[in-house]
Scaffold this motif. Structure first.
Motif, PDB file in Angstrom:
ATOM      1  N   MET A 411      12.784  -8.790  -7.221  1.00  0.00           N
ATOM      2  CA  MET A 411      11.791  -9.862  -7.189  1.00  0.00           C
ATOM      3  C   MET A 411      12.413 -11.220  -7.486  1.00  0.00           C
ATOM      4  O   MET A 411      11.985 -12.239  -6.947  1.00  0.00           O
ATOM      5  CB  MET A 411      10.661  -9.560  -8.186  1.00  0.00           C
ATOM      6  CG  MET A 411       9.870  -8.303  -7.857  1.00  0.00           C
ATOM      7  SD  MET A 411       9.267  -8.255  -6.148  1.00  0.00           S
ATOM      8  CE  MET A 411       7.938  -9.450  -6.220  1.00  0.00           C
ATOM      9  N   ILE A 412      13.451 -11.247  -8.328  1.00  0.00           N
ATOM     10  CA  ILE A 412      14.128 -12.520  -8.623  1.00  0.00           C
ATOM     11  C   ILE A 412      14.687 -13.112  -7.335  1.00  0.00           C
ATOM     12  O   ILE A 412      14.501 -14.303  -7.041  1.00  0.00           O
ATOM     13  CB  ILE A 412      15.262 -12.318  -9.652  1.00  0.00           C
ATOM     14  CG1 ILE A 412      14.680 -11.888 -11.005  1.00  0.00           C
ATOM     15  CG2 ILE A 412      16.088 -13.598  -9.812  1.00  0.00           C
ATOM     16  CD1 ILE A 412      15.736 -11.504 -12.024  1.00  0.00           C
ATOM     17  N   PHE A 413      15.345 -12.270  -6.538  1.00  0.00           N
ATOM     18  CA  PHE A 413      15.958 -12.780  -5.313  1.00  0.00           C
ATOM     19  C   PHE A 413      14.924 -13.037  -4.228  1.00  0.00           C
ATOM     20  O   PHE A 413      15.118 -13.914  -3.381  1.00  0.00           O
ATOM     21  CB  PHE A 413      17.070 -11.833  -4.847  1.00  0.00           C
ATOM     22  CG  PHE A 413      18.351 -12.056  -5.591  1.00  0.00           C
ATOM     23  CD1 PHE A 413      19.353 -12.844  -5.058  1.00  0.00           C
ATOM     24  CD2 PHE A 413      18.536 -11.520  -6.856  1.00  0.00           C
ATOM     25  CE1 PHE A 413      20.535 -13.074  -5.758  1.00  0.00           C
ATOM     26  CE2 PHE A 413      19.709 -11.743  -7.572  1.00  0.00           C
ATOM     27  CZ  PHE A 413      20.718 -12.529  -7.018  1.00  0.00           C
ATOM     28  N   ARG A 414      13.822 -12.293  -4.262  1.00  0.00           N
ATOM     29  CA  ARG A 414      12.707 -12.593  -3.334  1.00  0.00           C
ATOM     30  C   ARG A 414      12.155 -13.990  -3.626  1.00  0.00           C
ATOM     31  O   ARG A 414      11.936 -14.787  -2.722  1.00  0.00           O
ATOM     32  CB  ARG A 414      11.621 -11.518  -3.507  1.00  0.00           C
ATOM     33  CG  ARG A 414      10.214 -11.951  -3.122  1.00  0.00           C
ATOM     34  CD  ARG A 414       9.969 -11.803  -1.641  1.00  0.00           C
ATOM     35  NE  ARG A 414       8.599 -12.089  -1.332  1.00  0.00           N
ATOM     36  CZ  ARG A 414       8.147 -13.264  -0.892  1.00  0.00           C
ATOM     37  NH1 ARG A 414       8.957 -14.274  -0.730  1.00  0.00           N
ATOM     38  NH2 ARG A 414       6.870 -13.425  -0.602  1.00  0.00           N
ATOM     39  N   VAL A 415      11.947 -14.295  -4.905  1.00  0.00           N
ATOM     40  CA  VAL A 415      11.417 -15.605  -5.290  1.00  0.00           C
ATOM     41  C   VAL A 415      12.448 -16.694  -5.008  1.00  0.00           C
ATOM     42  O   VAL A 415      12.109 -17.775  -4.513  1.00  0.00           O
ATOM     43  CB  VAL A 415      11.000 -15.609  -6.778  1.00  0.00           C
ATOM     44  CG1 VAL A 415      10.612 -17.011  -7.227  1.00  0.00           C
ATOM     45  CG2 VAL A 415       9.835 -14.648  -6.991  1.00  0.00           C
ATOM     46  N   LEU A 416      13.706 -16.406  -5.296  1.00  0.00           N
ATOM     47  CA  LEU A 416      14.756 -17.387  -5.025  1.00  0.00           C
ATOM     48  C   LEU A 416      14.820 -17.710  -3.535  1.00  0.00           C
ATOM     49  O   LEU A 416      14.848 -18.885  -3.148  1.00  0.00           O
ATOM     50  CB  LEU A 416      16.110 -16.852  -5.509  1.00  0.00           C
ATOM     51  CG  LEU A 416      17.326 -17.748  -5.246  1.00  0.00           C
ATOM     52  CD1 LEU A 416      17.192 -19.059  -6.008  1.00  0.00           C
ATOM     53  CD2 LEU A 416      18.616 -17.033  -5.632  1.00  0.00           C
ATOM     54  N   GLY A 417      14.805 -16.667  -2.706  1.00  0.00           N
ATOM     55  CA  GLY A 417      14.854 -16.886  -1.264  1.00  0.00           C
ATOM     56  C   GLY A 417      13.653 -17.668  -0.759  1.00  0.00           C
ATOM     57  O   GLY A 417      13.801 -18.612   0.020  1.00  0.00           O
ATOM     58  N   GLY A 418      12.454 -17.285  -1.215  1.00  0.00           N
ATOM     59  CA  GLY A 418      11.246 -17.997  -0.791  1.00  0.00           C
ATOM     60  C   GLY A 418      11.227 -19.434  -1.263  1.00  0.00           C
ATOM     61  O   GLY A 418      10.848 -20.346  -0.521  1.00  0.00           O
ATOM     62  N   SER A 419      11.676 -19.661  -2.493  1.00  0.00           N
ATOM     63  CA  SER A 419      11.683 -21.014  -3.052  1.00  0.00           C
ATOM     64  C   SER A 419      12.691 -21.901  -2.335  1.00  0.00           C
ATOM     65  O   SER A 419      12.409 -23.072  -2.050  1.00  0.00           O
ATOM     66  CB  SER A 419      12.007 -20.966  -4.548  1.00  0.00           C
ATOM     67  OG  SER A 419      11.031 -20.222  -5.238  1.00  0.00           O
TER      68      SER A 419
END
Length: 449
Positions: A411-419
């Motif tokens: 989820m950290i990298f999902r949020v990082l990618g989306g952000s």
């Protein structure tokens, strides 16, 4: 027209609509090939095919709502990675999915409210607007006034959303190859897997209410971030304070139309988004996991309001300390030590081997934001990174196939990618490393001193 009586629940019906996508794309590809054989302009033909494919893909996803629309919205934040030759049609079709869907009929809305808030639900409101103010993947939002005079937002889940969500995600998971080809640069398979994993908790709005209450309490009185308070909640209905503001989607649109005149606003929004995402794990113990522009509003006061807390990841101790240590080693170009850390913490698939030279080469395209205190996120930069990340035969992709993302980092990298996708759409500068050194253990400035 455009009004749906209910989400199409039956799997066969929804599968038939989703099946239109590959059939339509295949048919147009055949027509395009025929035109090329008789001397048609290749660039013009490809552009026309891409436009029609994009329009069909996102029209079907939007019409189906449920998991199909949720997937489309998740893709929409990666719009900046779409190469320029695919044209504005992709950008427009993707952006529409961030907020648009046909509305649920009034009688169906009232039926859900009867079931969830009781048949005397009208007594709890001074007024209720039957025309939806916004729509989302599994629900739509109505404006109302609570009995105490507060303006409120009432999110009502679509009847059948639970069945539709599960059916769509199952069908879409069988179409990952095709969807990846239609949306260049999107890592479709893990995106779908992660959405599927979060499905059940998002379907019960009481989970969202619990998350939002925690964020609201933690950020209460914050000079930069506003979280609307929860007024009431049931499994399929959630009532929260109404927040008036300009969506970040509108800020992005204004930036496209007037880059120089909106520069300060776009940079301010970028820094507020960065502050929210980096500080939340430590301040709240949760990470907001639904980063798309429709979930953020810029208020007249200059503050950033955050909406939609259905998808949140627990982080009771803030960001993992190991992540900060990895970043510190990457910044210092200590790739041998970084590679050891990757092995030690399960980032390398058992039985695979990678050298620190391979890790250094693999990370190089992604590492620009950590090389300077402030970084300018642009579409051109993101397209370059996405292009390198999808060259299947490249040495970097060989390295990528030896790596895996441990579950606690997904989820950290999902949020990082989306952000990062939103930042590139904003074409904004962000003090990225300042935020990292403030909020990420293992690289935090006060730990380094």
């Amino acid at each position: 027209m455009g009004v749906v009586s209910e989400i199409a629940r039956r799997s066969a019906s929804r599968n038939a609509k989703l099946a239109k996508i590959p059939l339509g794309i295949a048919g147009r590809a055949a027509v395009g090939f025929g035109k090329k054989l008789v001397g048609g302009d290749k660039t013009q033909i490809n552009a026309s095919l891409n436009q029609k494919a994009a329009e069909q893909l996102f029209a079907v996803l939007g019409e189906l709502k449920g998991g199909a629309m949720k997937f489309g919205q998740a893709l929409s934040v990666m719009e900046a990675a779409v190469p320029e030759e695919f044209g504005e049609h992709y950008r427009e079709a993707l952006t529409k999915l961030q907020a648009a869907a046909p509305p649920l009929p009034t009688e169906a809305v009232h039926r859900v409210l009867d079931q969830q808030l009781g048949t005397k639900w009208r007594d709890r409101f001074s007024s209720f607007d039957d025309t939806p103010a916004a729509s989302a993947s599994i629900g739509q939002v109505h404006r109302a006034v609570w009995s105490d005079g507060r303006a409120v937002a009432v999110k009502v889940q679509y009847p059948g959303a639970d069945e539709a969500l599960r059916a769509d995600l199952k069908t879409l998971s069988r179409m990952t190859g095709l969807l990846s080809s239609v949306i260049p640069g999107a890592d479709v398979k893990p995106l779908l897997a992660e959405i599927t994993e979060r499905t059940e908790e998002e379907l019960d709005y009481r989970n969202e209410a619990a998350n939002q209450r925690r964020f609201s309490a933690a950020f209460d009185g914050n000079p930069h971030i506003v979280i609307p308070k929860v007024v009431a909640a049931a499994p399929k209905v959630i009532v929260t304070e109404w927040i008036e503001g300009t969506s970040v989607s509108a800020v992005i649109k204004a930036g496209n139309e007037n880059p120089s005149g909106t520069k300060d606003l776009r940079n301010r929004v970028a820094n507020l988004l960065g502050l929210f995402h980096f500080s939340s794990p430590e301040v709240v113990g949760l990470l907001h996991c639904d980063p798309h522009p429709g979930n953020f509003l810029v208020l007249d006061s200059g503050k950033l309001a955050v909406l939609d807390f259905g998808a949140c990841a627990p982080m009771p101790s803030g960001f993992p300390e190991v992540l900060g240590r990895m970043l510190a080693l990457a910044v210092a170009d200590e790739h041998a030590a970084l590679t050891e850390l990757l092995y030690e913490h399960g980032w390398v698939i058992p039985g695979r081997k990678v050298s620190h030279e391979e890790i250094e080469a693999y990370l190089r395209p992604f590492s620009d934001p950590i090389r300077t205190d402030t970084f300018h996120f642009t579409r051109a930069w993101m397209q370059r990174v996405a292009g390198k990340a999808t060259q299947f035969s490249s040495p970097e992709m060989k390295t990528a196939r030896a790596l895996q993302l441990p579950a606690e980092y997904l989820m950290i990298f999902r949020v990082l990618g989306g952000s990062v996708g939103i930042l590139a759409q904003l074409d904004a500068e962000l003090g990225f490393m300042k935020l990292v050194r403030t909020w990420v253990p293992g690289i935090r400035t006060d730990q380094a001193s």
